[in-house]
Design a protein around this motif. Structure first.
Motif, PDB file in Angstrom:
ATOM      1  N   ASP A 179       0.817  -1.212   0.000  1.00 49.86           N
ATOM      2  CA  ASP A 179       0.000   0.000   0.000  1.00 49.86           C
ATOM      3  C   ASP A 179       0.854   1.267   0.000  1.00 49.86           C
ATOM      4  N   SER A 180       2.161   1.111  -0.141  1.00 53.17           N
ATOM      5  CA  SER A 180       3.039   2.282  -0.089  1.00 53.17           C
ATOM      6  C   SER A 180       3.038   3.024  -1.419  1.00 53.17           C
ATOM      7  N   PRO A 181       3.241   4.347  -1.399  1.00 50.54           N
ATOM      8  CA  PRO A 181       3.306   5.126  -2.642  1.00 50.54           C
ATOM      9  C   PRO A 181       4.400   4.635  -3.590  1.00 50.54           C
ATOM     10  N   GLU A 182       5.520   4.154  -3.037  1.00 51.56           N
ATOM     11  CA  GLU A 182       6.610   3.682  -3.897  1.00 51.56           C
ATOM     12  C   GLU A 182       6.174   2.449  -4.695  1.00 51.56           C
ATOM     13  N   TYR A 183       5.438   1.552  -4.046  1.00 54.51           N
ATOM     14  CA  TYR A 183       4.935   0.367  -4.749  1.00 54.51           C
ATOM     15  C   TYR A 183       3.950   0.785  -5.837  1.00 54.51           C
ATOM     16  N   GLU A 184       3.042   1.685  -5.485  1.00 55.89           N
ATOM     17  CA  GLU A 184       2.051   2.163  -6.458  1.00 55.89           C
ATOM     18  C   GLU A 184       2.734   2.781  -7.669  1.00 55.89           C
ATOM     19  N   ALA A 185       3.770   3.571  -7.435  1.00 59.03           N
ATOM     20  CA  ALA A 185       4.478   4.224  -8.540  1.00 59.03           C
ATOM     21  C   ALA A 185       5.203   3.193  -9.408  1.00 59.03           C
ATOM     22  N   ALA A 186       5.738   2.154  -8.762  1.00 55.32           N
ATOM     23  CA  ALA A 186       6.477   1.139  -9.511  1.00 55.32           C
ATOM     24  C   ALA A 186       5.569   0.266 -10.372  1.00 55.32           C
ATOM     25  N   LEU A 187       4.268   0.255 -10.054  1.00 60.95           N
ATOM     26  CA  LEU A 187       3.312  -0.501 -10.869  1.00 60.95           C
ATOM     27  C   LEU A 187       3.118   0.106 -12.254  1.00 60.95           C
ATOM     28  N   MET A 188       3.306   1.426 -12.364  1.00 66.26           N
ATOM     29  CA  MET A 188       2.874   2.124 -13.571  1.00 66.26           C
ATOM     30  C   MET A 188       3.563   1.663 -14.856  1.00 66.26           C
ATOM     31  N   PRO A 189       4.875   1.397 -14.867  1.00 69.65           N
ATOM     32  CA  PRO A 189       5.475   0.913 -16.121  1.00 69.65           C
ATOM     33  C   PRO A 189       4.813  -0.358 -16.640  1.00 69.65           C
ATOM     34  N   PHE A 190       4.417  -1.235 -15.733  1.00 66.64           N
ATOM     35  CA  PHE A 190       3.733  -2.466 -16.138  1.00 66.64           C
ATOM     36  C   PHE A 190       2.345  -2.148 -16.686  1.00 66.64           C
ATOM     37  N   TYR A 191       1.578  -1.332 -15.959  1.00 69.97           N
ATOM     38  CA  TYR A 191       0.208  -1.016 -16.378  1.00 69.97           C
ATOM     39  C   TYR A 191       0.196  -0.295 -17.721  1.00 69.97           C
ATOM     40  N   GLU A 192       1.161   0.594 -17.930  1.00 71.54           N
ATOM     41  CA  GLU A 192       1.186   1.371 -19.180  1.00 71.54           C
ATOM     42  C   GLU A 192       1.616   0.526 -20.375  1.00 71.54           C
ATOM     43  N   LYS A 193       2.288  -0.581 -20.110  1.00 68.69           N
ATOM     44  CA  LYS A 193       2.737  -1.454 -21.203  1.00 68.69           C
ATOM     45  C   LYS A 193       1.777  -2.598 -21.459  1.00 68.69           C
ATOM     46  N   HIS A 194       1.182  -3.157 -20.390  1.00 59.93           N
ATOM     47  CA  HIS A 194       0.432  -4.408 -20.519  1.00 59.93           C
ATOM     48  C   HIS A 194      -1.046  -4.320 -20.162  1.00 59.93           C
ATOM     49  N   VAL A 195      -1.516  -3.172 -19.652  1.00 57.87           N
ATOM     50  CA  VAL A 195      -2.931  -3.047 -19.283  1.00 57.87           C
ATOM     51  C   VAL A 195      -3.651  -2.076 -20.210  1.00 57.87           C
ATOM     52  N   CYS A 196      -3.150  -0.862 -20.351  1.00 57.72           N
ATOM     53  CA  CYS A 196      -3.749   0.101 -21.280  1.00 57.72           C
ATOM     54  C   CYS A 196      -2.658   1.030 -21.793  1.00 57.72           C
ATOM     55  N   ARG A 197      -2.442   0.995 -23.110  1.00 60.16           N
ATOM     56  CA  ARG A 197      -1.329   1.709 -23.717  1.00 60.16           C
ATOM     57  C   ARG A 197      -1.701   3.114 -24.186  1.00 60.16           C
ATOM     58  N   ILE A 198      -2.943   3.519 -23.931  1.00 62.23           N
ATOM     59  CA  ILE A 198      -3.379   4.870 -24.304  1.00 62.23           C
ATOM     60  C   ILE A 198      -2.952   5.849 -23.214  1.00 62.23           C
ATOM     61  N   LYS A 199      -2.407   6.991 -23.634  1.00 61.95           N
ATOM     62  CA  LYS A 199      -2.052   8.056 -22.691  1.00 61.95           C
ATOM     63  C   LYS A 199      -2.738   9.343 -23.114  1.00 61.95           C
ATOM     64  N   PRO A 200      -3.419  10.037 -22.204  1.00 59.92           N
ATOM     65  CA  PRO A 200      -3.775   9.573 -20.864  1.00 59.92           C
ATOM     66  C   PRO A 200      -4.816   8.460 -20.931  1.00 59.92           C
ATOM     67  N   TRP A 201      -4.996   7.742 -19.838  1.00 57.71           N
ATOM     68  CA  TRP A 201      -5.981   6.672 -19.809  1.00 57.71           C
ATOM     69  C   TRP A 201      -7.384   7.218 -20.065  1.00 57.71           C
ATOM     70  N   PRO A 202      -8.187   6.485 -20.827  1.00 58.91           N
ATOM     71  CA  PRO A 202      -9.545   6.948 -21.147  1.00 58.91           C
ATOM     72  C   PRO A 202     -10.409   7.113 -19.899  1.00 58.91           C
ATOM     73  N   ARG A 203     -11.374   8.015 -20.014  1.00 60.55           N
ATOM     74  CA  ARG A 203     -12.238   8.338 -18.874  1.00 60.55           C
ATOM     75  C   ARG A 203     -13.000   7.111 -18.354  1.00 60.55           C
ATOM     76  N   ASP A 204     -13.484   6.250 -19.278  1.00 59.69           N
ATOM     77  CA  ASP A 204     -14.226   5.056 -18.846  1.00 59.69           C
ATOM     78  C   ASP A 204     -13.364   4.141 -17.990  1.00 59.69           C
ATOM     79  N   PHE A 205     -12.107   3.989 -18.381  1.00 55.82           N
ATOM     80  CA  PHE A 205     -11.172   3.147 -17.628  1.00 55.82           C
ATOM     81  C   PHE A 205     -10.901   3.759 -16.261  1.00 55.82           C
ATOM     82  N   LEU A 206     -10.676   5.057 -16.227  1.00 50.93           N
ATOM     83  CA  LEU A 206     -10.424   5.740 -14.957  1.00 50.93           C
ATOM     84  C   LEU A 206     -11.624   5.640 -14.026  1.00 50.93           C
TER      85      LEU A 206
END
Length: 299
Positions: free
Chosen positions: A171-198
């Motif tokens: 639950d730490s901010p560092e863990y949350e931040a480290a997740l983002m490279p994975f999510y941006e590559k393998h979950v949703c590659r659109i930047k910024p993330w679409p409103r429906d997804f958010l």
């Protein structure tokens, strides 16, 4: 903008309520396209673009699974309550309450694809077709492939993730931040993330009960009740035409999808080359084309 719903509200599921949204006419004669969202613990919002198929005469039903969105929230319930059977029973109740149990197609995305497959394996008489999108066939396979994808992350990222997972500080901010490279590559590659997804992410964060109990703290640290669950053994019992959809960069890698392709008797598999876990958002034109072709073939 998505088409306006023709109906929405809640229907009973035992002592609880299931929120639903219908786009189009349930009496059109065409099977209803029932959308089973992922998570577990997400909501229908990120899949709202599927309401577009109502314009082709397919009534589209979205709903929120128990514990999230507009359906009954039960944050006090523990692991013994949140089971795949609970969500299968909720789906059955929804089909009955909306009067569509005799004529429908299931679209299951991510975790929803496993649920939809398990439902289809019981061979309900009204099911006309099945779409399994971005879904692993089992969580042991998912975890096996998560290790492969994690090892490909930028230098140092996986080390941060592993350190927090070992320490129980996910639950730490560092863990949350480290997740983002994975999510941006393998979950949703659109930047910024679409409103429906958010919108779905916000709903999940508002009540993370189901996700944390059944999945765990992140996509690739599955330590919840689903960690040993899968539908590989159910695939041979699916008797309706089935479409598999995945993205070339999907966290649901080809290895995790392969059992569906190998074991479901009447199946075709489309991999969208520019997508990860959200082809309906990442490559909407190609996704819509694949879906329309499949649906038309069911008539």
């Amino acid at each position: 903008m998505h088409p306006a719903p023709s109906a929405k509200g809640t229907v009973p599921f035992g002592e609880y309520r299931t929120w639903y949204r219908v786009t189009g006419d349930l009496n059109s004669g065409k099977p209803a396209l029932v959308v089973v969202h992922g998570g577990p613990g997400s909501t229908h919002d990120y899949l709202l673009s599927l309401s577009r198929f109502a314009a082709s005469g397919w009534p589209v039903v979205h709903y929120d699974q128990l514990g999230n969105g507009g359906s009954t929230h039960l944050p006090e319930k523990g692991a013994d309550f949140w089971t795949p059977r609970l969500f299968l029973d909720q789906l059955d109740a929804l089909l009955r309450e909306l009067g569509i149990a005799d004529n429908y197609v299931l679209f299951g995305q991510s975790w929803g694809g496993l649920l939809a497959t398990q439902h289809a394996a019981a061979r309900p008489s009204g099911l006309r077709g099945l779409v399994v999108a971005n879904s692993p066939a089992s969580y042991p396979l998912w975890l096996q492939e998560m290790k492969v994808l994690r090892d490909q992350l930028p230098p140092g990222v996986n080390e941060v993730l592993l350190r927090h997972e070992a320490a129980g500080t996910t639950d730490s901010p560092e863990y949350e931040a480290a997740l983002m490279p994975f999510y941006e590559k393998h979950v949703c590659r659109i930047k910024p993330w679409p409103r429906d997804f958010l919108a779905s992410i916000m709903e999940l964060n508002n009540d993370p009960t189901v996700y944390s109990v059944m999945n765990g703290p992140s996509e690739f640290h599955v330590i919840g009740t689903l960690r040993d669950w899968g539908v590989v053994d159910s695939c041979p019992d699916v008797s309706v035409p089935t479409l598999l959809i995945s993205g070339r960069h999907d966290e649901a890698t080809p290895v995790t999808v392969q059992p569906y392709a190998d074991l479901i008797p009447d199946v075709r598999w489309e991999i969208l080359e520019e997508s990860s876990h959200m082809p309906h958002l990442e490559e909407p034109e190609r996704f819509n084309e694949v879906m329309e072709t499949f649906l038309h073939g069911l008539l």
